[in-house]
Write a protein that holds these residues in place. Structure first.
Motif, mmCIF file in Angstrom:
data_model
loop_
_atom_site.group_PDB
_atom_site.id
_atom_site.type_symbol
_atom_site.label_atom_id
_atom_site.label_comp_id
_atom_site.label_asym_id
_atom_site.label_seq_id
_atom_site.Cartn_x
_atom_site.Cartn_y
_atom_site.Cartn_z
ATOM 1 N N LYS A 94 0.821 -1.212 0.000
ATOM 2 C CA LYS A 94 0.000 0.000 0.000
ATOM 3 C C LYS A 94 0.853 1.260 0.000
ATOM 4 N N GLU A 95 1.832 1.308 0.914
ATOM 5 C CA GLU A 95 2.662 2.517 0.973
ATOM 6 C C GLU A 95 3.521 2.643 -0.279
ATOM 7 N N HIS A 96 3.913 1.494 -0.853
ATOM 8 C CA HIS A 96 4.778 1.581 -2.030
ATOM 9 C C HIS A 96 4.042 2.100 -3.256
ATOM 10 N N MET A 97 2.727 1.904 -3.290
ATOM 11 C CA MET A 97 1.947 2.406 -4.422
ATOM 12 C C MET A 97 1.488 3.845 -4.211
ATOM 13 N N SER A 98 1.659 4.366 -3.005
ATOM 14 C CA SER A 98 1.111 5.687 -2.708
ATOM 15 C C SER A 98 2.060 6.801 -3.120
ATOM 16 N N ALA A 99 1.494 7.954 -3.392
ATOM 17 C CA ALA A 99 2.282 9.138 -3.755
ATOM 18 C C ALA A 99 3.188 9.524 -2.600
ATOM 19 N N HIS A 100 2.709 9.335 -1.367
ATOM 20 C CA HIS A 100 3.487 9.697 -0.181
ATOM 21 C C HIS A 100 4.794 8.920 -0.158
ATOM 22 N N TYR A 101 4.722 7.617 -0.475
ATOM 23 C CA TYR A 101 5.923 6.780 -0.465
ATOM 24 C C TYR A 101 6.924 7.301 -1.498
ATOM 25 N N ARG A 102 6.435 7.562 -2.701
ATOM 26 C CA ARG A 102 7.342 7.994 -3.764
ATOM 27 C C ARG A 102 7.976 9.338 -3.432
ATOM 28 N N VAL B 249 7.205 4.327 -9.663
ATOM 29 C CA VAL B 249 5.891 3.711 -9.833
ATOM 30 C C VAL B 249 6.109 2.229 -10.138
ATOM 31 N N LEU B 250 5.401 1.352 -9.439
ATOM 32 C CA LEU B 250 5.511 -0.076 -9.705
ATOM 33 C C LEU B 250 5.022 -0.366 -11.120
ATOM 34 N N THR B 251 5.825 -1.071 -11.899
ATOM 35 C CA THR B 251 5.435 -1.410 -13.262
ATOM 36 C C THR B 251 4.298 -2.428 -13.231
ATOM 37 N N TRP B 252 3.634 -2.584 -14.364
ATOM 38 C CA TRP B 252 2.570 -3.591 -14.479
ATOM 39 C C TRP B 252 3.148 -4.985 -14.201
ATOM 40 N N GLU B 253 4.348 -5.257 -14.734
ATOM 41 C CA GLU B 253 4.979 -6.568 -14.524
ATOM 42 C C GLU B 253 5.270 -6.787 -13.040
ATOM 43 N N ASN B 254 5.777 -5.756 -12.355
ATOM 44 C CA ASN B 254 6.004 -5.842 -10.904
ATOM 45 C C ASN B 254 4.705 -6.188 -10.189
ATOM 46 N N THR C 23 -5.964 -0.458 -10.199
ATOM 47 C CA THR C 23 -6.484 0.906 -10.316
ATOM 48 C C THR C 23 -5.717 1.946 -9.516
ATOM 49 N N ASN C 24 -5.069 1.495 -8.420
ATOM 50 C CA ASN C 24 -4.442 2.405 -7.449
ATOM 51 C C ASN C 24 -5.457 3.406 -6.898
ATOM 52 N N GLN C 25 -6.697 2.952 -6.767
ATOM 53 C CA GLN C 25 -7.777 3.751 -6.184
ATOM 54 C C GLN C 25 -7.941 3.389 -4.708
ATOM 55 N N PRO C 26 -8.422 4.326 -3.878
ATOM 56 C CA PRO C 26 -8.761 3.964 -2.489
ATOM 57 C C PRO C 26 -9.867 2.910 -2.466
ATOM 58 N N VAL C 27 -9.825 2.020 -1.482
ATOM 59 C CA VAL C 27 -10.868 0.995 -1.371
ATOM 60 C C VAL C 27 -12.218 1.649 -1.085
ATOM 61 N N ILE C 28 -12.228 2.642 -0.202
ATOM 62 C CA ILE C 28 -13.448 3.396 0.102
ATOM 63 C C ILE C 28 -13.168 4.878 -0.107
ATOM 64 N N LEU D 244 0.594 4.555 -14.540
ATOM 65 C CA LEU D 244 1.295 3.642 -15.439
ATOM 66 C C LEU D 244 1.518 4.265 -16.818
ATOM 67 N N MET D 245 0.854 5.380 -17.065
ATOM 68 C CA MET D 245 1.027 6.125 -18.327
ATOM 69 C C MET D 245 0.787 5.222 -19.554
ATOM 70 N N GLY D 246 -0.184 4.313 -19.419
ATOM 71 C CA GLY D 246 -0.524 3.438 -20.543
ATOM 72 C C GLY D 246 0.441 2.289 -20.767
ATOM 73 N N ASP D 247 1.446 2.134 -19.901
ATOM 74 C CA ASP D 247 2.464 1.101 -20.095
ATOM 75 C C ASP D 247 2.039 -0.185 -19.384
ATOM 76 N N TYR D 248 1.147 -0.934 -20.020
ATOM 77 C CA TYR D 248 0.682 -2.210 -19.483
ATOM 78 C C TYR D 248 0.142 -3.042 -20.637
ATOM 79 N N ASP D 249 0.030 -4.345 -20.394
ATOM 80 C CA ASP D 249 -0.495 -5.258 -21.399
ATOM 81 C C ASP D 249 -2.023 -5.305 -21.278
ATOM 82 N N THR D 250 -2.700 -4.865 -22.316
ATOM 83 C CA THR D 250 -4.166 -4.763 -22.256
ATOM 84 C C THR D 250 -4.820 -6.111 -22.004
#
Length: 277
Positions: free
Chosen positions: A90-98, A105-110, A209-214, A244-250
């Motif tokens: 959670k913290e690694h995906m958050s803006a605060h962590y970065r 930003v964690l890649t799609w593969e990560n 999504t990197n969206q909040p759960v609630i 991800l700036m569109g960098d993922y496998d659809t």
């Protein structure tokens, strides 16, 4: 208490805080460790301490965090774990962590690798250990990442074992985290391994999504309702983490989203098992 103070250099560096304790960075025999301190004054904390020691003393898997040792010296309790250099998911995906750690930003593969490894840890709890276990509090904060972004599950204080007679069902007081909690378990008090599957589905939605759960400011408050709503608009780009700036496998993204929505099916019988992963 003196041993824990020495190990953590007088509790100098906080790694994280949970419901029943603070985790500090420490050193033990020239190795880095994580030290979770709990208080005897918390009955629930003491119960969780015993549950973690009991489970991690007998259960070992490459995707479950390793218990190095524990202390129980009168006033304080400490659990000593292997150190996971990249914190929790959670913290690694958050803006605060970065911002604070200059992480990337964690890649799609990560993200997919982390999801698979967390799933393997859960599969082991459900099918690999005797008796089978249910974690009961699966969420992004209990998925820890090592220096290579390998994932391990932690925080087993709420875990419960199933009877060995083959009945994957136990009646228990409801426990878990709002947003991740299986609504069927909440309604019936009947716990199965499918309750972990529901929570893991919420984790997958967060990874995608990197969206909040609630989020009460969103058109749909809960992440799974929001994802379904966005899907009706017909474009997965509305759902995928924009960082991800569109960098993922659809194709991979569609499959993962479909799996996540299967996991959060209101009916536990219609959810997949961990074998699916």
């Amino acid at each position: 208490m003196g041993g824990a103070m020495k190990m953590t250099n007088n509790f100098q560096r906080v790694l994280g805080k949970g419901g029943f304790g603070t985790v500090y960075h420490g050193n033990l025999d020239d190795a880095q460790v994580a030290v979770k301190m709990l208080s005897h004054s918390s009955a629930q904390g003491y119960k969780e301490f015993n549950a973690e020691v009991e489970l991690l003393s007998r259960v070992h898997h490459r995707h479950l965090v390793r218990l190095v040792g524990y202390c129980d010296d009168r006033d304080n309790l400490a659990l000593i774990y292997e150190y996971m250099a990249n914190g929790d998911l959670k913290e690694h995906m958050s803006a605060h962590y970065r911002k604070t750690r200059r992480g990337n930003v964690l890649t799609w593969e990560n993200r997919m690798q982390i999801a698979v490894e967390a799933a393997q840890g859960l599969e082991y709890l459900h099918y690999g250990c005797q008796p089978p276990m249910v974690h009961r509090d699966v969420k992004t904060t209990i998925i820890l990442l090592n220096e290579r972004y390998g994932a391990k599950l932690a925080d087993f204080g709420l875990s419960i074992s199933f009877p060995i007679d083959g009945e994957y069902h136990v009646s228990t007081a409801v426990a878990g985290t709002p947003g991740y909690l299986d609504p069927e378990y909440h309604r019936t008090n009947s716990l199965t391994e499918k309750s972990d599957i529901y929570s893991f589905g919420i984790v997958l939605l967060e990874i995608i999504t990197n969206q909040p759960v609630i989020d009460k400011t969103r058109e749909r408050t809960h992440i799974n309702e929001w994802a379904v709503l966005m899907l009706t608009k017909g474009d997965i780009r509305n759902i995928i983490d924009p960082k991800l700036m569109g960098d993922y496998d659809t194709n991979s993204a569609w499959k993962t989203l479909e799996l996540a929505l299967g996991c959060v099916n209101p009916s536990s019988n219609r959810r997949p098992t961990m074998h699916t992963f």
